[in-house]
Design an enzyme around this catalytic site. Structure first.
Site, PDB file in Angstrom:
ATOM      1  N   LYS A   1       4.269  -0.680   2.833  1.00 39.10           N
ATOM      2  CA  LYS A   1       5.484  -0.270   3.543  1.00 39.10           C
ATOM      3  C   LYS A   1       6.451   0.439   2.592  1.00 39.10           C
ATOM      4  CE  LYS A   1       9.313  -2.319   6.171  1.00 39.10           C
ATOM      5  NZ  LYS A   1      10.360  -1.802   5.276  1.00 39.10           N
TER       6      LYS A   1
ATOM      7  N   LYS B   1       6.078   0.025  -4.422  1.00 40.77           N
ATOM      8  CA  LYS B   1       4.829   0.645  -4.884  1.00 40.77           C
ATOM      9  C   LYS B   1       5.031   1.377  -6.216  1.00 40.77           C
ATOM     10  CE  LYS B   1       4.138   3.005  -1.103  1.00 40.77           C
ATOM     11  NZ  LYS B   1       5.265   2.473  -0.315  1.00 40.77           N
TER      12      LYS B   1
ATOM     13  N   LYS C   1      10.418  12.030  -3.462  1.00 41.56           N
ATOM     14  CA  LYS C   1      11.506  11.643  -4.371  1.00 41.56           C
ATOM     15  C   LYS C   1      11.102  11.821  -5.830  1.00 41.56           C
ATOM     16  CE  LYS C   1      12.086   7.376  -3.013  1.00 41.56           C
ATOM     17  NZ  LYS C   1      10.923   7.286  -2.098  1.00 41.56           N
TER      18      LYS C   1
ATOM     19  N   ASP D   1       3.203   4.539   4.658  1.00 36.59           N
ATOM     20  CA  ASP D   1       1.966   3.868   5.026  1.00 36.59           C
ATOM     21  C   ASP D   1       1.008   4.894   5.606  1.00 36.59           C
ATOM     22  OD1 ASP D   1       2.566   4.260   7.723  1.00 36.59           O
ATOM     23  OD2 ASP D   1       3.717   2.406   7.781  1.00 36.59           O
TER      24      ASP D   1
END
Length: 277
Positions: free
Chosen positions: A25, A30, A56, A141
């Site tokens: 998610k 991550k 980003k 995801d």
């Protein structure tokens, strides 16, 4: 009960370059996990490349002392003739850092962008062949088929799912496993990035086992991770003797030694709700 596990296929030429992706998610951690695992494996002497696939471009920033590097897609959109030195940067302990970037909001497809950028990278650099471990830090995801592009195109050989013990991250992780099952892609393990939910480790362990996999690591919620990130570093570099650095080192070793994968069997939503109470 663990089921349907099998040995991961070896690469060609007797050498297996681990090409892993960590799904989960958005906002579950991550990039923090990927960069700390990259640093931990580099400490162990592995040649590591991290490829950030998030618009980003923050996958590598903590490996580069807080320095943000240009993305492949930015340079491509400018029509530049790109050289290796403009997109491959060496970070902590020689970790090679590449940021793919992403499309403008509402325009294009991130998955397609990843493939175009990776093909360009393969043409100008040998970094992907000259690695023991390649980590793809994939955004969001797998609900969008585009984010499955690294799997569909054979760029990823191992996949891991990151979640906490809360319902929404578990829902996303389960959804990702539905995508894996649909693609015929095996799951190599589940990682829990704690949010201090009640009974969290047991919940995620049960989730992993019901998928047919196992919990590889429980990463406790520790403010030191964010403190180091704000300073532009991984905890492996900034606080190498901390307990949380030890957790990431253990996870890095587990991934490097991992040689089994499982066909995930996603849970029903009813069962997910039972797990989380």
């Amino acid at each position: 009960m663990r089921v349907r596990c099998h040995a991961a296929p070896a690469g060609t030429g007797g050498k297996r370059v681990k090409q892993i992706a960590i799904y989960g998610k958005g906002g579950i951690g991550k990039s923090s996990t990927a960069s700390n695992v990259a640093a931990a494996c580099a400490d162990e002497g592995y040649r590591v490349t991290i490829i950030g696939c998030d618009p980003k471009s923050d996958s590598s920033i903590t490996l580069l002392g807080g320095h943000r590097i240009p993305t492949v897609m930015e340079l491509m959109q400018q029509g530049m003739e790109i050289t290796e030195n403009e997109v491959v940067f060496e970070g902590y302990k020689g970790v090679r850092c590449v940021e793919v970037g992403g499309p403008e909001p509402g325009i294009g497809c991130a998955g397609r962008g990843i493939i175009v950028a990776i093909k360009m990278l393969q043409n100008i650099s040998s970094v992907m062949q000259d690695s023991d471990l390649i980590i793809y830090d994939v955004p969001g995801d797998i609900v969008c088929g585009g984010f499955a592009a690294p799997i569909r195109k054979g760029l990823v050989s191992e996949t891991y799912v990151l979640t906490s013990g809360e319902y929404m991250p578990l829902y996303a992780a389960n959804n990702i496993c539905k995508g894996f099952a649909r693609l015929g892609n095996p799951l190599n393990g589940v990682i829990c990035n704690s949010r201090n939910a009640e009974n969290e480790e047991n919940i995620v362990r049960a989730f992993a086992e019901e998928l047919g996999s196992e919990l590889l690591a429980f990463i406790p919620k520790v403010d030191l991770v964010q403190t180091c990130e704000r300073a532009g570093y991984s905890v492996i570099e900034k606080e190498p003797d901390s307990d949380i650095a030890g957790v990431y080192r253990k996870l890095g070793r587990a991934i490097m030694e991992r040689d089994v994968a499982c066909e995930p069997k996603p849970l029903t939503d009813e069962r997910l709700r039972e797990l989380t109470g």
